[in-house]
Design an enzyme around this catalytic site. Sequence first.
Site, PDB file in Angstrom:
ATOM      1  N   GLU A   1      -5.905 -11.176  -0.982  1.00 39.76           N
ATOM      2  CA  GLU A   1      -6.556 -11.028   0.269  1.00 39.76           C
ATOM      3  C   GLU A   1      -8.122 -10.972  -0.140  1.00 39.76           C
ATOM      4  OE1 GLU A   1      -5.364  -7.550   2.452  1.00 39.76           O
ATOM      5  OE2 GLU A   1      -3.349  -7.936   1.904  1.00 39.76           O
TER       6      GLU A   1
ATOM      7  N   GLU B   1       0.835  -1.271   0.016  1.00 42.99           N
ATOM      8  CA  GLU B   1       0.022  -0.085   0.057  1.00 42.99           C
ATOM      9  C   GLU B   1       0.858   1.196   0.237  1.00 42.99           C
ATOM     10  OE1 GLU B   1      -2.587  -0.216   3.549  1.00 42.99           O
ATOM     11  OE2 GLU B   1      -3.653  -2.089   2.467  1.00 42.99           O
TER      12      GLU B   1
HETATM   13  C1  GLA Z   1      -5.020  -4.853   4.368  1.00 44.37           C
HETATM   14  C2  GLA Z   1      -3.538  -5.543   4.735  1.00 44.37           C
HETATM   15  C3  GLA Z   1      -4.142  -6.993   5.319  1.00 44.37           C
HETATM   16  C4  GLA Z   1      -4.925  -6.754   6.604  1.00 44.37           C
HETATM   17  C5  GLA Z   1      -6.224  -5.945   5.992  1.00 44.37           C
HETATM   18  C6  GLA Z   1      -7.267  -5.883   6.822  1.00 44.37           C
HETATM   19  O1  GLA Z   1      -5.451  -5.270   3.441  1.00 44.37           O
HETATM   20  O2  GLA Z   1      -2.634  -5.832   3.833  1.00 44.37           O
HETATM   21  O3  GLA Z   1      -2.823  -7.177   6.139  1.00 44.37           O
HETATM   22  O4  GLA Z   1      -4.611  -5.918   7.491  1.00 44.37           O
HETATM   23  O5  GLA Z   1      -5.703  -4.704   5.430  1.00 44.37           O
HETATM   24  O6  GLA Z   1      -7.442  -6.879   7.605  1.00 44.37           O
END
Ligand code: GLA
Length: 364
Positions: free
Chosen positions: A269, A162
């Site tokens: 994710e 990020e």
């Molecule tokens: C982001 C992070 C993850 C996690 C999510 C929320 O996507 O990359 O590690 O913390 O937020 O759980």
Amino acid sequence: MISLKNIGIFITALFAALLPLKLLGQHQDDSKGLKDYYKSYFPVGVAVTPRQLQDSAQRLLILKHFNSLTAENAMKMEPIHPEEHRYDWSGADAIVNFAVENGMRVRGHTLCWHNQAPKWMFYDQAGKLVSKTLLLARLKAHIHAVVGRYKGKIYAWDVVNEAVSDDPEQLLRNSLWYQICGEDFIAKAFEYAHEADPKAILFYNDYNTEHPGKRTRIFQLLKKLVDSGVPVQAIGLQGHWSVKDPSQELLKTSIEQYASLGLKVQVTELDVSIYTDNKMPAPQPDGTASGFTPMQEERQLEQYAKLFQVFREQKSSLTGITFWNLSDRHSWLDNFPVRGRKNYPLLFDINLEPKKAYWKVISF
Ligand code: GLA
């Protein structure tokens, strides 16, 4: 004599004889999990906590459906490196050992992020921000220790998470990493990770990767890194999506655009929120919580079907799909971004049973 009655009895008997075979067939199918249905496409992973691995029902569900693990939190900088001269390996070791014992892959997550980073990293003893030289030295020590410990056991790392800004006017997020180091911390993080394990596949990971504006900024960053020889080999699309977002077109375009840089792509994710706004849902007429309505269930299974259709079509670029949490029993989206709002974003329900969306995802 063959009477109609006899024919009726014969047909009934035939069905009775075939029924167990049909059930057996279903039973055999039932022994397969997501990873088996997608065997010729990509590994299927899940983010876990060390505690989940000690719960037998969840452990069985993990082993049945997944062949890759990510630590939900245990490998993030703050939990694993709480003080400058102290690492806490307990959670990460438990996850890696479980994976090795069960022949699963592990994705490491994450080495350099503005969230869940320990405060000591950025400050000196007098409480002042450290210099760029010191911060990069600390980053290097961190990455060498963590990547080095799991060398050969963790096949891929989310190196930088990020770093790109949500603000269309800015390329990079104004984090402490950026304020202290400028953009150099990104290339350095990849270099340190590559030194520590030259065989690990190194990822840049982010969210909203398919929104045209953010996609352009992420592409710009990645292109610059690739052109200057930084060892970044892949991009992680976090995939925190919803029943209406992204469209198949946006998803497909973004995968193709990132892949055009020679990068592999993973969805790292994945979850599909049942909500399309940030409001508390209205209670049902009888005052009870609205829960997971049949309409939301329908929209979610349609969205999951569309996403997996694109994933299958893009299998030459996609090298993994990882879900963020195992079942609707626990998701990071419970309480986020709306406090007290329960979400149901995964393929297994709160009783760990497959949802309709699951059957849709494996029917192709
Ligand atoms: C982001 C992070 C993850 C996690 C999510 C929320 O996507 O990359 O590690 O913390 O937020 O759980």
